[in-house]
Design a protein around this motif. Structure first.
Motif, PDB file in Angstrom:
ATOM      1  N   LEU A 246     -16.840  13.953  -7.692  1.00  0.00           N
ATOM      2  CA  LEU A 246     -17.105  13.648  -6.082  1.00  0.00           C
ATOM      3  C   LEU A 246     -17.682  13.722  -5.986  1.00  0.00           C
ATOM      4  O   LEU A 246     -17.120  12.499  -4.582  1.00  0.00           O
ATOM      5  N   TYR A 247     -18.579  13.549  -6.042  1.00  0.00           N
ATOM      6  CA  TYR A 247     -19.990  13.171  -4.795  1.00  0.00           C
ATOM      7  C   TYR A 247     -19.979  11.442  -5.253  1.00  0.00           C
ATOM      8  O   TYR A 247     -20.381  11.057  -4.613  1.00  0.00           O
ATOM      9  N   ASP A 248     -19.871  11.105  -6.176  1.00  0.00           N
ATOM     10  CA  ASP A 248     -19.760   9.809  -7.067  1.00  0.00           C
ATOM     11  C   ASP A 248     -19.168   8.438  -5.750  1.00  0.00           C
ATOM     12  O   ASP A 248     -19.194   7.980  -5.349  1.00  0.00           O
ATOM     13  N   ARG A 249     -17.919   9.310  -5.396  1.00  0.00           N
ATOM     14  CA  ARG A 249     -17.198   8.812  -4.800  1.00  0.00           C
ATOM     15  C   ARG A 249     -17.559   8.971  -3.228  1.00  0.00           C
ATOM     16  O   ARG A 249     -17.132   8.219  -2.425  1.00  0.00           O
ATOM     17  N   GLY A 250     -17.749  10.260  -3.140  1.00  0.00           N
ATOM     18  CA  GLY A 250     -18.771  10.345  -1.471  1.00  0.00           C
ATOM     19  C   GLY A 250     -18.986   9.585  -0.817  1.00  0.00           C
ATOM     20  O   GLY A 250     -19.221   8.508   0.139  1.00  0.00           O
ATOM     21  N   VAL A 251     -20.415   8.840  -2.031  1.00  0.00           N
ATOM     22  CA  VAL A 251     -20.964   8.010  -1.312  1.00  0.00           C
ATOM     23  C   VAL A 251     -20.859   6.859  -1.509  1.00  0.00           C
ATOM     24  O   VAL A 251     -20.752   5.767  -0.341  1.00  0.00           O
ATOM     25  N   ALA A 252     -20.228   6.491  -2.906  1.00  0.00           N
ATOM     26  CA  ALA A 252     -19.494   4.680  -2.830  1.00  0.00           C
ATOM     27  C   ALA A 252     -18.234   5.145  -1.581  1.00  0.00           C
ATOM     28  O   ALA A 252     -18.361   3.810  -1.193  1.00  0.00           O
ATOM     29  N   TRP A 253     -17.485   5.602  -1.313  1.00  0.00           N
ATOM     30  CA  TRP A 253     -17.343   5.842   0.329  1.00  0.00           C
ATOM     31  C   TRP A 253     -17.497   4.935   1.481  1.00  0.00           C
ATOM     32  O   TRP A 253     -16.778   4.194   2.606  1.00  0.00           O
ATOM     33  N   MET A 254     -18.873   5.287   1.590  1.00  0.00           N
ATOM     34  CA  MET A 254     -19.442   4.875   2.776  1.00  0.00           C
ATOM     35  C   MET A 254     -20.149   3.573   1.782  1.00  0.00           C
ATOM     36  O   MET A 254     -20.970   2.400   3.101  1.00  0.00           O
ATOM     37  N   LEU A 255     -20.207   2.792   1.321  1.00  0.00           N
ATOM     38  CA  LEU A 255     -20.358   1.293   0.310  1.00  0.00           C
ATOM     39  C   LEU A 255     -19.154   0.363   0.856  1.00  0.00           C
ATOM     40  O   LEU A 255     -17.946   0.976   1.245  1.00  0.00           O
ATOM     41  N   PRO A 256     -19.503  -1.542   0.698  1.00  0.00           N
ATOM     42  CA  PRO A 256     -18.486  -2.341   1.119  1.00  0.00           C
ATOM     43  C   PRO A 256     -17.639  -1.952   0.206  1.00  0.00           C
ATOM     44  O   PRO A 256     -18.195  -1.496  -1.160  1.00  0.00           O
ATOM     45  N   LEU A 257     -16.197  -1.827   0.151  1.00  0.00           N
ATOM     46  CA  LEU A 257     -15.628  -2.845  -1.066  1.00  0.00           C
ATOM     47  C   LEU A 257     -15.843  -3.110  -2.856  1.00  0.00           C
ATOM     48  O   LEU A 257     -15.688  -2.803  -3.088  1.00  0.00           O
ATOM     49  N   GLU A 258     -16.723  -4.582  -2.117  1.00  0.00           N
ATOM     50  CA  GLU A 258     -17.247  -5.065  -3.449  1.00  0.00           C
ATOM     51  C   GLU A 258     -18.454  -4.797  -3.791  1.00  0.00           C
ATOM     52  O   GLU A 258     -19.106  -5.635  -4.922  1.00  0.00           O
ATOM     53  N   ASN A 259     -19.374  -3.457  -3.498  1.00  0.00           N
ATOM     54  CA  ASN A 259     -20.075  -3.109  -4.030  1.00  0.00           C
ATOM     55  C   ASN A 259     -20.562  -1.589  -4.427  1.00  0.00           C
ATOM     56  O   ASN A 259     -21.579  -0.922  -5.379  1.00  0.00           O
ATOM     57  N   ARG A 260     -18.956  -1.465  -4.491  1.00  0.00           N
ATOM     58  CA  ARG A 260     -18.994   0.133  -5.344  1.00  0.00           C
ATOM     59  C   ARG A 260     -18.877   0.451  -6.641  1.00  0.00           C
ATOM     60  O   ARG A 260     -19.264   0.565  -7.303  1.00  0.00           O
TER      61      ARG A 260
END
Length: 381
Positions: free
Chosen positions: A182-196
């Motif tokens: 859940l917390y990984d997805r929360g941090v990844a949500w703030m990144l651009p799609l190509e960097n997730r």
């Protein structure tokens, strides 16, 4: 299409918030970036203690997650049940140490303090007799120890502050360990799609490294604590149980913890006699060599190889900046940073290799140029 009406003095002019000049917009973005970096640095300084508590909670979550995964190999149960069992087992061990062995250890702790003070005064007297220290100088053990602690120690130095900080670390660790994705997805949500995708790979690798590192650290603590207790008890050194417990707990801090436990062990040994003091020195080297040459190299091969000088330097820097929490967490922080840099370098190298391979494949698919014969055909008249 309607045109903007002009004023009495002429047509409408752009306002101060309209950045139509590309050069001005570029400079504004640069200023915003520098201002954001400055605010981030100030925020780290001001919010140093909460940041270290959060990092401590994440490290505790890694320990719980590692125990849950390890239990899953022998117990095919839902993750929530395994996490509950691991948490209860950890708290049960701490409760056993405090409640069943607490009275004996408290009595020995007071004796240990008196022994350390006596040995320190003897050492000071010897130094004064050799002319190394002024004769009027007194040795204050508590001031010397507490004087080297960082700026944040005053915030967590009291009993209430220490208990509150420990409670916050435990609560954060349990919440993160319940559902880490859940917390990984929360941090990844703030990144651009190509960097997730790259972020998920780095996060998984850092988690794997920290789990192995903490498992090795706990194994080293257990071996050093039990081994020190049994060997000191066999050699007849006083307070063997307390010294074993302190050695095991201090083993969580590489380098510095071993030095502190060794000083305490040798001081208590010589307080009982020369023979016990020599046995204490021998036991210290035996335990440290077993941990340094058997356990830690195996852990380093399975995780990330950290140079001892790098870890010691990080402990000094984090201890000076963030106090006792920085000293405890320097090892996992350095391991996480090194793993992240390695993964980023590997990703860039893989992308470059893939681009070169693609270019070579495209070049191989092109038709080969015909070699020239050196003579031109005669054109028909």
């Amino acid at each position: 299409m309607t045109k903007a009406k002009g004023s009495a003095t002429g047509p409408e002019q752009p306002g101060p918030t309209e950045f139509r000049d590309p050069r001005l917009a570029y400079e504004v973005k640069r200023a915003a970036i520098w201002l954001g970096m400055a605010l981030a640095i100030v925020g780290v300084i001001v919010l140093a203690q909460p940041i270290m508590l959060i990092i401590g909670g994440l490290v505790f979550a890694v320990i719980l997650d590692g125990g849950t995964r390890l239990l899953g190999r022998v117990m095919p149960a839902p993750r929530g049940i395994r996490l509950t069992l691991v948490t209860l087992a950890g708290f049960g061990f701490v409760a056993w140490v405090f409640y069943y062995a607490g009275t004996t250890l408290i009595a020995q702790a007071e004796t240990l303090r008196m022994v350390i003070m006596e040995q320190a005064n003897r050492l000071l007297a010897w130094a004064q007799s050799m002319g190394l220290v002024d004769k009027g100088q007194r040795f204050d053990f508590s001031n010397q120890v507490l004087g080297g602690v960082g700026r944040l120690t005053s915030a967590v130095g009291s009993a209430i502050g220490a208990v509150t900080s420990l409670l916050m670390v435990v609560v954060i660790g349990i919440f993160v360990a319940i559902e880490p994705k859940l917390y990984d997805r929360g941090v990844a949500w703030m990144l651009p799609l190509e960097n997730r995708a790259s972020f998920y790979e780095i996060s998984n690798r850092v988690g794997f490294t920290l789990r192995r590192l903490m498992a090795g650290r706990l194994l080293g603590m257990f071996v050093e604590g039990i081994g020190t207790w049994l060997l000191l008890w066999w050699a007849g050194v006083p307070m063997a149980a307390l010294l074993g417990l302190l050695t095991g707990l201090l083993a969580f801090i590489p380098n510095i913890g071993a030095l502190i436990s060794g000083v305490l062990m040798v001081a208590v040994g010589f307080s009982a006699g020369v023979e016990q003091g020599l046995w204490a020195i021998a036991i210290y080297f035996i335990v440290q060599n077993v941990d340094g040459y058997l356990i830690m190299p195996y852990v380093a091969r399975k995780t990330v190889d950290l140079a001892p000088a790098l870890v010691l330097g990080a402990q000094l820097i984090f201890g000076a900046l963030f106090g006792i929490l920085g000293l405890f967490l320097a090892d996992p922080i350095v391991a996480a940073i090194k793993t992240t840099l390695q993964e980023l370098s590997r990703t860039k190298s893989g992308a470059k290799t893939g681009a070169n391979s693609l270019a070579e494949a495209e070049a191989a698919q092109r038709p080969a140029a015909r070699p020239s014969s050196g003579r031109r055909r005669a054109r028909p008249a």
